[in-house]
Scaffold this active site. Structure first.
Site, PDB file in Angstrom:
ATOM      1  N   TYR A 181      20.908  35.388  38.229  1.00  0.00           N
ATOM      2  CA  TYR A 181      20.563  34.357  36.727  1.00  0.00           C
ATOM      3  C   TYR A 181      19.882  35.387  35.957  1.00  0.00           C
ATOM      4  CZ  TYR A 181      21.321  30.407  39.838  1.00  0.00           C
ATOM      5  OH  TYR A 181      21.932  29.410  40.764  1.00  0.00           O
ATOM      6  N   LEU A 213      22.818  15.939  37.877  1.00  0.00           N
ATOM      7  CA  LEU A 213      22.802  15.416  36.623  1.00  0.00           C
ATOM      8  C   LEU A 213      24.217  15.998  35.687  1.00  0.00           C
ATOM      9  CD1 LEU A 213      19.468  14.993  35.749  1.00  0.00           C
ATOM     10  CD2 LEU A 213      20.795  13.217  36.735  1.00  0.00           C
ATOM     11  N   ARG A 256      24.656  19.029  34.541  1.00  0.00           N
ATOM     12  CA  ARG A 256      24.189  19.939  33.812  1.00  0.00           C
ATOM     13  C   ARG A 256      23.477  19.022  32.479  1.00  0.00           C
ATOM     14  NH1 ARG A 256      28.113  21.515  36.397  1.00  0.00           N
ATOM     15  NH2 ARG A 256      28.199  23.330  37.598  1.00  0.00           N
ATOM     16  N   GLY A 257      22.965  17.944  32.722  1.00  0.00           N
ATOM     17  CA  GLY A 257      22.627  17.091  31.678  1.00  0.00           C
ATOM     18  C   GLY A 257      23.676  16.091  31.115  1.00  0.00           C
ATOM     19  N   SER A 287      22.415  12.437  32.404  1.00  0.00           N
ATOM     20  CA  SER A 287      20.914  12.493  32.594  1.00  0.00           C
ATOM     21  C   SER A 287      20.737  11.401  31.830  1.00  0.00           C
ATOM     22  CB  SER A 287      20.385  13.688  32.027  1.00  0.00           C
ATOM     23  OG  SER A 287      20.526  14.050  30.711  1.00  0.00           O
TER      24      SER A 287
END
Length: 331
Positions: free
Chosen positions: A56, A206, A208-209, A212
Site C-alpha cells: 500500500y 461498501l 469502494r464507496g 455507501s
C-alpha cells in the site's frame, strides 16, 4: 464492541475491522493527521483488527500505522498484513512473489516499518501462479514457529487453494471482497470456509464507496483515485449501480439508518464467522460505520434488501480486466 472469532484456529477480534488502505492515497489524497486520528478513534471505540498491506503506497501505510500505534499496548490490537504484491516506481503492478525466500524478506521489512516484533495475521495478497501455495504457506508456517507471525491468513483465492493451504497449516481466515453487489464468494468459497472452520474478513463491503450512499451520478474520481479505473464506476455502469443504491436507500430510510450502515450490517448478518473491514479514512466515516454492528436485521429486512439489490444486479467487474484473472472468484 462485539467480538467474533476468526475461524476455529484464529483469534477473537472486534466484529468490525479497520482497513487502512485508503489512508495511503488509494482513493486520492488523504490527510495524514486525520488518518492517524481515525486509527486512534477506532481503537478507543473497541476496534482491535487493523488491516494493511506492505504494498500500500510502497510501505507508506505500514509507516503510517506505526506512527498511529506508537505507545499502544501491543496486545490491544491485531495487525493483519498482506504481502507479495510487486510494485514499480509508478502506478504499475508487477505480479506476485510467493517464493519462501521472498516471504521472509517481505516480513522483515514489514516488521521494521511497523515497529513491531510480530504480525498477528500474515497472508499472501494473491496467489503466485509460479509457486505452489504449499511452499508459500510453508514459509509462513516457519515464521509462525519462529514467533514472528501468530496466524496464517489467505486472500482472494479459490476453494481448492484454501484446502491445499489448510492442509499445510491451519488457516485463520480468508480475506476477500464481499458485499451486496459482490457475492461470488457464496457459491463455493464460503461453504468451504465453513466446512474447514475458517473465518472470513470481508473487504469492499461498501464497494469502494459506490454503495455507501455518498457517491452520486456525475461525480468523477480525482487524481490518484483508483476508482477512475474501476468498471463499476465507469459511465453507463455507475448510473445503473447508483439506481440500486437508491432502492437500498428506501429500505435504509424505513429502517432508520444510513445506506452505509445497512450495507455493512447486511454483510455482518451473513454469519458470525464474517468480520467486515471498514475502509474509513476519516473519523466522520468511522462514526457512521460503527453503529452497523449493532443494527439487527430481521428476515423481513433481509428480504427487502434482497429485492432492492438482487444477486448479480450490479454492472461492471469489481476490478479492471487485467486484475480479474488473478482472483480466486469473480464478481
Amino acid at each position: 464492541m462485539q467480538t467474533r472469532a476468526l475461524g476455529t484456529a484464529g483469534p477473537a477480534v472486534s466484529a468490525l475491522g479497520l482497513g487502512a488502505m485508503g489512508m495511503s492515497g488509494a482513493y486520492g489524497e488523504a490527510d495524514r493527521a486525520e488518518s492517524i486520528a481515525t486509527v486512534h478513534a477506532a481503537l478507543e471505540t473497541g476496534v482491535t483488527l487493523i488491516d494493511t498491506g506492505d504494498f500500500y503506497a510502497m510501505g507508506h501505510n505500514e509507516l503510517l500505522l506505526a506512527e498511529a500505534l506508537r505507545g499502544r499496548d501491543r496486545d490491544s490490537y491485531r495487525l493483519s498484513v498482506k504481502f507479495g504484491m510487486l510494485r514499480g516506481p509508478g502506478p504499475e503492478f508487477g505480479g506476485m512473489d510467493g517464493r519462501p525466500e521472498a516471504v521472509q524478506n517481505f516480513l522483515a521489512y514489514s516488521l521494521t516499518r511497523l515497529g513491531t516484533d510480530h504480525i498477528d495475521i500474515y497472508r499472501p495478497a494473491r496467489l503466485d501462479p509460479a509457486v505452489p501455495i504449499e511452499e508459500t504457506v510453508g514459509a509462513v508456517k516457519e515464521m509462525i514457529d519462529a514467533g514472528y507471525v501468530r496466524y496464517l491468513g489467505l486472500s482472494e483465492v479459490d476453494a481448492a487453494t484454501i484446502r491445499r493451504a489448510h492442509a499445510v497449516h491451519p488457516v485463520a481466515d480468508l480475506q476477500i471482497e464481499y458485499s451486496l453487489i459482490s457475492r461470488a464468494v457464496e457459491a463455493d468459497i464460503l461453504p468451504a470456509l465453513r466446512e474447514l472452520g475458517i473465518g472470513l474478513t470481508a473487504y469492499g463491503v461498501l464497494s469502494r464507496g459506490l454503495i455507501s450512499g455518498h457517491w452520486s451520478v456525475g461525480r468523477t474520481a480525482g487524481p490518484g483515485d483508483s476508482r477512475g479505473f474501476s468498471p463499476r464506476f465507469s459511465s453507463g455502469n455507475v448510473e445503473h449501480n447508483l439506481a440500486l443504491v437508491e432502492a437500498l436507500r428506501r429500505v435504509a430510510d424505513a429502517k432508520g439508518c444510513t445506506v452505509a450502515q445497512l450495507a455493512i450490517a447486511w454483510v455482518a448478518a451473513q454469519g458470525d464467522d464474517i468480520v467486515p473491514l471498514i475502509g474509513a479514512r476519516t473519523r466522520q466515516r468511522l462514526a457512521e460505520a460503527l453503529p452497523a454492528v449493532e443494527l439487527a436485521l430481521t428476515a423481513d429486512d433481509l428480504a427487502k434488501i434482497g429485492k432492492a439489490v438482487p444477486p448479480g444486479s450490479a454492472r461492471g467487474d469489481r476490478y479492471p480486466s487485467a486484475f480479474m484473472s488473478g482472483l480466486g472468484t469473480g464478481n
